[in-house]
Scaffold this active site. Structure first.
Site, PDB file in Angstrom:
ATOM      1  N   HIS A   1       2.386  20.937  -5.655  1.00 39.65           N
ATOM      2  CA  HIS A   1       1.074  21.018  -6.336  1.00 39.65           C
ATOM      3  C   HIS A   1       1.015  20.088  -7.549  1.00 39.65           C
ATOM      4  CE1 HIS A   1       0.528  24.828  -4.031  1.00 39.65           C
ATOM      5  NE2 HIS A   1       1.812  24.979  -4.314  1.00 39.65           N
TER       6      HIS A   1
ATOM      7  N   GLN B   1     -14.841  -6.387  24.243  1.00 38.14           N
ATOM      8  CA  GLN B   1     -14.618  -7.539  23.362  1.00 38.14           C
ATOM      9  C   GLN B   1     -14.712  -7.121  21.892  1.00 38.14           C
ATOM     10  OE1 GLN B   1     -16.529 -11.420  24.282  1.00 38.14           O
ATOM     11  NE2 GLN B   1     -17.592 -11.182  22.325  1.00 38.14           N
TER      12      GLN B   1
ATOM     13  N   TYR C   1     -14.403  -3.275  33.774  1.00 39.42           N
ATOM     14  CA  TYR C   1     -14.616  -4.057  32.558  1.00 39.42           C
ATOM     15  C   TYR C   1     -16.052  -3.932  32.066  1.00 39.42           C
ATOM     16  CZ  TYR C   1     -14.958  -7.814  29.196  1.00 39.42           C
ATOM     17  OH  TYR C   1     -15.180  -8.514  28.031  1.00 39.42           O
TER      18      TYR C   1
ATOM     19  N   ASN D   1      -1.948  -2.693 -15.253  1.00 41.83           N
ATOM     20  CA  ASN D   1      -2.455  -1.788 -14.210  1.00 41.83           C
ATOM     21  C   ASN D   1      -1.718  -1.993 -12.886  1.00 41.83           C
ATOM     22  OD1 ASN D   1      -4.480  -0.847 -15.990  1.00 41.83           O
ATOM     23  ND2 ASN D   1      -5.811  -2.552 -15.442  1.00 41.83           N
TER      24      ASN D   1
ATOM     25  N   SER E   1      -6.437  -5.967 -17.960  1.00 41.78           N
ATOM     26  CA  SER E   1      -7.867  -5.745 -18.124  1.00 41.78           C
ATOM     27  C   SER E   1      -8.502  -6.975 -18.759  1.00 41.78           C
ATOM     28  CB  SER E   1      -8.071  -4.526 -19.021  1.00 41.78           C
ATOM     29  OG  SER E   1      -9.358  -4.542 -19.588  1.00 41.78           O
TER      30      SER E   1
END
Ligand code: ARG
Length: 491
Positions: free
Chosen positions: A155, A321, A316, A284, A276
């Protein structure tokens, strides 16, 4: 020359927008090499069966090799797909009386089905190698951290102490299953539909076994109707890729969390980070975030494939496709993700001191304390659970006196009177002895993890051999094909 396909039955040329809407030329870049290989193998077989002359065979093969050299860009993109564009180029080069014989006993339906399988087979082999490298890196990292304590979570709450090695091995185990799934899917991809023609086989005396072998397929996709119309192997692969991507995204999510100031468990190498545009201090974990996000590509591809194939009548249908590009999108995203995850793990800095310091935060040794009470005093686990639960509400570490006073309330008896000592409590609260005790199969105890790692290394070695066997099989088939091509080209 006029469009070799549309000059018979049809009069009007396709409008530009309709051509763009219906053409697979762009996606067919992915099967250029495969299509040449299929053409070569089919031509060799046609000659061996006496369906085309050796002179025509020789000219067709030389033409195909020249087209191969020129690459996809030299093809005419105003055709509806690579198969017809390539054939038209061949006819331009060697004339219709020769080049016009290549498509004998064949349809684009069995042709494209074979090309997809050939190209996907390559991708699967590459993916197996990438998963192998990732697992190898994970096991190497785990080896270094057999004694690095860390908190384990349930948790996302501190739960019990474990080791970094144990945690990393959990991810490796999941990727091991992904490896097996790719390998398993490979066996169903590696079957040859060629020779099925449009769907109803052909009256030409083809040798299906021969083209199968020349292209290095393990066996035939026998029923000719099934051969051209089934795409369940694509759904299977997309599902395998999705599973793998979900396992990657779970790991990526942990890297994101672990990189936060709150956790500070790891620091990713700068290559995988961004900053940033306004907050100059930021580092980041963008690459890990994007990996989490790109899971959507794999899930989306799977959903598209399922939806496209659902309810299609045999055999077919052109809808098929539309299915193909999804598998390319998925395999490319997933393969890149595996490669990048490997690098991210290999280069990240692990803050072992932070991990160790956090390993006991949040009273992670509570379970071991309750277990110790059970083992040493004979009280039922549920009673020990209640006593320790009440102790957990307090700020300070539980002492023998404190335990006794709570036990008096719950049990009407002291635990020291039943043999519990200060030393036993100290042991129970020590994360190192917690870990040492967990030496059952699969547990984090250093001796068990060492044993586990050596088993995993052995498995990985076997997997390496499996990859080599697959590569040998396809490589040697391709060499055989080239040998036959070179021989018949000279004729
Ligand atoms: N581009 C087509 C595909 O990917 C090739 C087969 C075309 N067959 C046909 N009957 N129109 O499915």
């Amino acid at each position: 020359m006029s469009n070799i396909l549309r000059r018979g039955r049809l009069e009007a040329a396709q409008g530009e927008e309709i051509l763009r809407y219906t053409s697979s030329m762009e996606a067919d870049r992915r099967i250029f090499e495969a299509d040449i290989a299929v053409d070569l193998a089919h031509t060799v077989m046609l000659k061996e069966q006496g369906i085309i002359s050796k002179e025509d065979c020789s000219k067709i093969l030389s033409g195909l090799l020249r087209i191969r050299e020129g690459g996809m860009e030299k093809l005419d993109f105003s055709y509806e797909d690579i198969h017809i564009s390539l054939e038209s180029r061949l006819i331009d080069m060697v004339g219709e009386d020769v080049g016009g014989r290549m498509h004998s006993g064949r349809s684009r339906n069995d042709e494209v089905a074979t090309c997809i399988r050939l190209a996907l087979r390559e991708d699967l082999t590459g993916l197996l190698e990438e998963i192998f490298a990732l697992r190898n890196t994970l096991l190497t990292l785990a080896e270094k951290h057999i004694n690095t304590l860390m908190p384990g979570f349930t948790h996302l709450q501190h739960a019990q102490p474990t080791t970094f090695a144990h945690h990393i091995c959990a991810h490796e185990a999941a990727f091991g299953r992904d490896f097996d799934r790719v390998l398993d899917a490979f066996s169903r991809v590696n079957l040859c539909p060629l020779g099925a023609a449009a769907f109803a086989s052909t009256g030409f005396n083809l040798n299906r076994k021969r083209t199968q072998e020349l292209l290095g397929f393990e066996g035939l996709l026998e029923n000719s109707m099934d051969a051209v119309s089934s795409r369940d192997h694509l759904i299977e692969c997309a599902s395998v890729f999705t599973n793998l991507m979900i396992n990657l995204s779970r790991m990526a999510e942990e890297l994101v969390i672990w990189s936060s100031s709150e956790f500070n468990f790891v620091e990713l190498d700068d290559t995988y980070a961004s900053t940033s545009s306004i907050m100059p201090q930021k580092k980041n974990p963008d690459t890990a975030e994007l990996m989490r996000g790109k899971t959507g590509v794999a899930v989306g591809a799977l959903m598209s494939l399922i939806t496209i194939c659902k309810g299609l009548p045999l055999s077919y249908n052109r809808d098929l496709q539309e299915a193909t590009p999804n598998i390319w999108r998925s395999v490319e995203t997933v393969s890149a993700s595996v490669r990048i995850m490997e690098g991210m793990i290999r280069t990240m800095r692990v803050h072992a001191e932070v991990l160790a310091a956090q390993s006991v935060a949040g009273f992670t040794t509570a379970t071991e304390l309750a277990d110790t009470m059970v083992r040493e005093t004979g009280i039922p686990f549920r009673t020990a659970h209640q006593i320790v639960g009440m102790l957990a509400k307090e700020e300070e570490k539980p002492t023998l006196e404190k335990i006794d006073s709570v036990a008096e309330i719950v049990l009407g008896d002291s635990l020291s009177g039943r043999g519990l000592t200060k030393n036993m409590i100290k042991e129970a609260l020590d994360p190192v002895s917690n870990i040492k005790r967990r030496k059952l199969t699969g547990g984090p105890a250093p001796e068990e993890i060492r044993h586990y790692l050596s088993k995993r290394q052995t498995d990985l070695e076997l997997n390496k051999q499996e990859i080599a066997t697959l590569k040998d099989m396809t490589d040697s088939a391709f060499e055989n094909l080239l040998t036959a091509v070179n021989e018949y080209r000279k004729a």
